[in-house]
Enzyme design. Sequence first.
Site, short mmCIF file in Angstrom:
data_model
loop_
_atom_site.label_atom_id
_atom_site.label_comp_id
_atom_site.label_asym_id
_atom_site.label_seq_id
_atom_site.Cartn_x
_atom_site.Cartn_y
_atom_site.Cartn_z
N CYS A 126 35.79 47.56 35.41
CA CYS A 126 34.42 47.50 35.55
C CYS A 126 33.66 48.80 35.43
CB CYS A 126 34.21 46.90 37.21
SG CYS A 126 35.35 47.83 38.02
N HIS A 234 28.84 50.00 41.01
CA HIS A 234 29.29 51.24 40.94
C HIS A 234 28.32 52.14 40.20
CE1 HIS A 234 33.07 49.44 41.79
NE2 HIS A 234 33.45 49.28 40.70
N1 LIG Z 1 36.40 43.48 41.84
C1 LIG Z 1 35.92 43.84 40.96
O1 LIG Z 1 34.87 44.59 40.81
C2 LIG Z 1 36.81 43.79 39.56
C3 LIG Z 1 36.17 44.40 38.55
C4 LIG Z 1 36.80 44.10 37.12
C5 LIG Z 1 38.09 43.59 37.25
N2 LIG Z 1 38.77 43.20 38.45
C6 LIG Z 1 40.07 42.49 38.31
O2 LIG Z 1 39.84 40.96 38.62
C7 LIG Z 1 40.94 40.72 39.29
C8 LIG Z 1 40.46 39.97 40.60
O3 LIG Z 1 39.78 40.82 41.21
P1 LIG Z 1 38.77 40.33 42.72
O4 LIG Z 1 38.31 41.62 43.16
O5 LIG Z 1 38.23 39.22 42.56
O6 LIG Z 1 40.22 40.26 43.84
P2 LIG Z 1 40.21 39.24 45.23
O7 LIG Z 1 38.78 39.12 45.55
O8 LIG Z 1 41.21 40.06 45.82
O9 LIG Z 1 40.70 37.97 44.63
C9 LIG Z 1 42.04 37.58 44.24
C10 LIG Z 1 42.03 36.16 43.78
O10 LIG Z 1 43.36 35.98 43.07
C11 LIG Z 1 43.88 34.80 43.74
N3 LIG Z 1 45.54 34.78 43.84
C12 LIG Z 1 46.26 36.06 44.39
N4 LIG Z 1 47.41 35.55 44.39
C13 LIG Z 1 47.53 34.65 43.32
C14 LIG Z 1 48.63 33.90 42.63
N5 LIG Z 1 50.13 34.17 43.12
N6 LIG Z 1 48.12 32.84 41.91
C15 LIG Z 1 46.99 32.55 41.79
N7 LIG Z 1 46.03 33.02 42.36
C16 LIG Z 1 46.30 34.15 43.05
C17 LIG Z 1 43.22 34.75 45.06
O11 LIG Z 1 43.50 33.61 45.72
P3 LIG Z 1 43.53 33.54 47.33
O12 LIG Z 1 42.28 33.55 47.78
O13 LIG Z 1 44.37 32.29 47.45
O14 LIG Z 1 44.25 34.41 47.68
C18 LIG Z 1 41.82 35.11 44.70
O15 LIG Z 1 41.45 34.14 44.29
C19 LIG Z 1 41.67 41.64 39.68
O16 LIG Z 1 42.93 41.75 38.42
C20 LIG Z 1 40.85 42.88 39.36
O17 LIG Z 1 41.59 44.01 38.96
C21 LIG Z 1 38.05 43.21 39.52
#
Ligand SMILES: NC(=O)c1ccc[n+]([C@@H]2O[C@H](COP(=O)([O-])OP(=O)(O)OC[C@H]3O[C@@H](n4cnc5c(N)ncnc54)[C@H](OP(=O)(O)O)[C@@H]3O)[C@@H](O)[C@H]2O)c1
Length: 331
Positions: A126, A234
């Site tokens: 991001c 950010h």
């Molecule tokens: N947040 C940001 O600003 C941002 C920006 C760029 C990239 N990212 C990347 O995007 C990804 C997600 O980030 P997020 O912020 O959305 O994280 P988050 O809010 O913690 O959500 C994680 C997601 O992954 C699912 N998950 C976890 N373990 C899993 C498994 N074993 N099998 C299938 N699904 C699973 C979770 O499901 P449950 O609800 O069932 O636990 C939830 O839907 C990460 O790789 C992060 O680095 C995030």
Amino acid sequence: MNLAIVGVTGMVGRVLLKILEEKKIFIKNFYPVASTKSIGKTIFFNKKKYRILSLKEVLDLKPDVAIFSAGAEISKKWALKFAKKGIKLIDNSSAWRMDKSKKLIVPEINGELLSQKDKIIANPNCSTIQLVMVLNPLNIKYKLKRVIISTYQSVTGSGKKGLDQLLTEEKCLKSNKNFYYKINKNAIPQCDIFEISGYSKEELKLINETKKILNLSRLKITATSVRIPVIGGHSECVNLTFKKDFEMKEIRDLLLKYPGLKLMDNLKKNIYPMPILSENNDNVFVGRIRRDFSQKRSLNLWIVSDNLRKGSATNAIQILEFLKKKNLLIN
Ligand SMILES: NC(=O)c1ccc[n+]([C@@H]2O[C@H](COP(=O)([O-])OP(=O)(O)OC[C@H]3O[C@@H](n4cnc5c(N)ncnc54)[C@H](OP(=O)(O)O)[C@@H]3O)[C@@H](O)[C@H]2O)c1
């Protein structure tokens, strides 16, 4: 198009759904995926109820495209299995970004690199996306020599757990620590874990991904990333040095014209980018643009963008739209 979203219940996953609805992208069959704790539960998308599926189930259903947004471990474990089945994968995690055989794409900058052969396409970090959106038009004209960045990052960048910690602490309740310290009323100079070099993983992502996207392997670039108790985007304080001379008016004109950028820079009216203004917006905002008088051919600026929109979900959907437009979804 049949589409799977892996990590559909997460911070990014929810925004992916929202953007698909906003843009009215036609999806024939939709397959939502989350962790075992969510499998079998339902989720609403386009006013319809969907049952959350497992990765195995969705692999067998063989969607045309899967957007992975569930962390690097899951992407490392499953992406190749999906790709082998001919499923096009847009990956939001850090798993494949620095892999030489995978493209790291911001459509406005290097979308043209994409071909039918690319099965796994990496979505950048991001904080990187908003930075390169501003650096790219300036680099084309003046050639970047050095970049110094300090970030002020939203708790949402750390997923659901990061946001939960802030919201709980704001109510003066005891929180589950996602960050090492209390985040409410604090600034933590650590995003992700530290490497031996003393840089955090987030800082190294910013440095290495910027070089890869801009195709500037020898760029001098350094970063410090700080987590702050903010939602909505950010912020980045950036100092740039160019090889060529510039005029301030030309800089403003270039940024004004670049697609996806919004110039917000009127000091007389106290107008500049802020996270409360960038929330839920797809643009990258830039302001506080001023010459750095301490150094030749140097510039200071301030960049803000919603990390859940252009910083992740919007960019992923733009990659999908680009693939569709260029007819690259056909196997
Ligand atoms: N947040 C940001 O600003 C941002 C920006 C760029 C990239 N990212 C990347 O995007 C990804 C997600 O980030 P997020 O912020 O959305 O994280 P988050 O809010 O913690 O959500 C994680 C997601 O992954 C699912 N998950 C976890 N373990 C899993 C498994 N074993 N099998 C299938 N699904 C699973 C979770 O499901 P449950 O609800 O069932 O636990 C939830 O839907 C990460 O790789 C992060 O680095 C995030």
